[in-house]
Design a protein around this motif. Structure first.
Motif, PDB file in Angstrom:
ATOM      1  N   SER A  25       0.824  -1.198   0.000  1.00 15.42           N
ATOM      2  CA  SER A  25       0.000   0.000   0.000  1.00 15.42           C
ATOM      3  C   SER A  25       0.866   1.259   0.000  1.00 15.42           C
ATOM      4  O   SER A  25       0.585   2.209  -0.737  1.00 15.42           O
ATOM      5  CB  SER A  25      -0.910  -0.018   1.224  1.00 15.42           C
ATOM      6  OG  SER A  25      -1.680   1.146   1.284  1.00 15.42           O
ATOM      7  N   ASP A  26       1.915   1.265   0.806  1.00 16.63           N
ATOM      8  CA  ASP A  26       2.826   2.404   0.879  1.00 16.63           C
ATOM      9  C   ASP A  26       3.505   2.644  -0.466  1.00 16.63           C
ATOM     10  O   ASP A  26       3.673   3.776  -0.894  1.00 16.63           O
ATOM     11  CB  ASP A  26       3.871   2.207   1.972  1.00 16.63           C
ATOM     12  CG  ASP A  26       3.281   2.259   3.370  1.00 16.63           C
ATOM     13  OD1 ASP A  26       2.118   2.678   3.522  1.00 16.63           O
ATOM     14  OD2 ASP A  26       3.990   1.862   4.313  1.00 16.63           O
TER      15      ASP A  26
ATOM     16  N   GLU B  54       1.083   4.190  -2.986  1.00 18.51           N
ATOM     17  CA  GLU B  54       0.752   5.584  -2.683  1.00 18.51           C
ATOM     18  C   GLU B  54       1.869   6.528  -3.057  1.00 18.51           C
ATOM     19  O   GLU B  54       1.643   7.703  -3.260  1.00 18.51           O
ATOM     20  CB  GLU B  54       0.413   5.725  -1.197  1.00 18.51           C
ATOM     21  CG  GLU B  54      -0.920   5.116  -0.838  1.00 18.51           C
ATOM     22  CD  GLU B  54      -1.211   5.203   0.652  1.00 18.51           C
ATOM     23  OE1 GLU B  54      -0.403   5.790   1.410  1.00 18.51           O
ATOM     24  OE2 GLU B  54      -2.235   4.653   1.070  1.00 18.51           O
ATOM     25  N   SER B  55       3.115   6.028  -3.128  1.00 19.36           N
ATOM     26  CA  SER B  55       4.228   6.935  -3.427  1.00 19.36           C
ATOM     27  C   SER B  55       4.479   7.094  -4.892  1.00 19.36           C
ATOM     28  O   SER B  55       3.914   6.650  -5.760  1.00 19.36           O
ATOM     29  CB  SER B  55       5.514   6.482  -2.748  1.00 19.36           C
ATOM     30  OG  SER B  55       5.672   5.121  -2.657  1.00 19.36           O
TER      31      SER B  55
END
Length: 112
Positions: free
Chosen positions: A107-108, A111-112
């Motif tokens: 997820s991280d 998102e980046s």
């Protein structure tokens, strides 16, 4: 001292034994350099590693199981301890924590 497991932690040697017997995850391949140093490569993701792709999981498993043991020694009762099922239950919990951590990492990244 494989995976950070010291001689004093003989209760957790089973983690190292499992890690040493672990098969490669799908798509991973084992290779050797000209001087016979082993490395791992995933052609699907183009990722390579000097350590087995599951070593991170087994390091996580060792650290969590060790913390759980220390916590249980501090006088916190475990429902399953008398029944002998605590090891399996602890392992299930650690596996769940690992899966959650991996999902958070995905997820991280997205998102980046």
């Amino acid at each position: 001292k494989y995976l950070g497991i010291s001689a004093e932690d003989s209760d957790f040697f089973w983690v190292a034994e499992e890690a040493l017997r672990a098969e490669l995850p799908p798509a991973w391949e084992e290779h050797a350099t000209e001087d016979n140093a082993v490395y791992y490569f995933n052609p699907s993701t183009k990722e390579s590693s000097w350590e087995h792709p599951l070593d991170g999981y087994f390091r996580f498993l060792y650290r969590k199981m060790k913390k759980m043991k220390r916590y249980n020694r501090a006088g916190v009762p475990k429902k399953d301890a008398a029944a002998g099922g605590s090891h399996a239950k602890d392992r299930e919990l650690v596996d769940l924590l690992w899966a959650m951590q991996q999902e958070q990492k995905k997820s991280d990244v997205m998102e980046s």
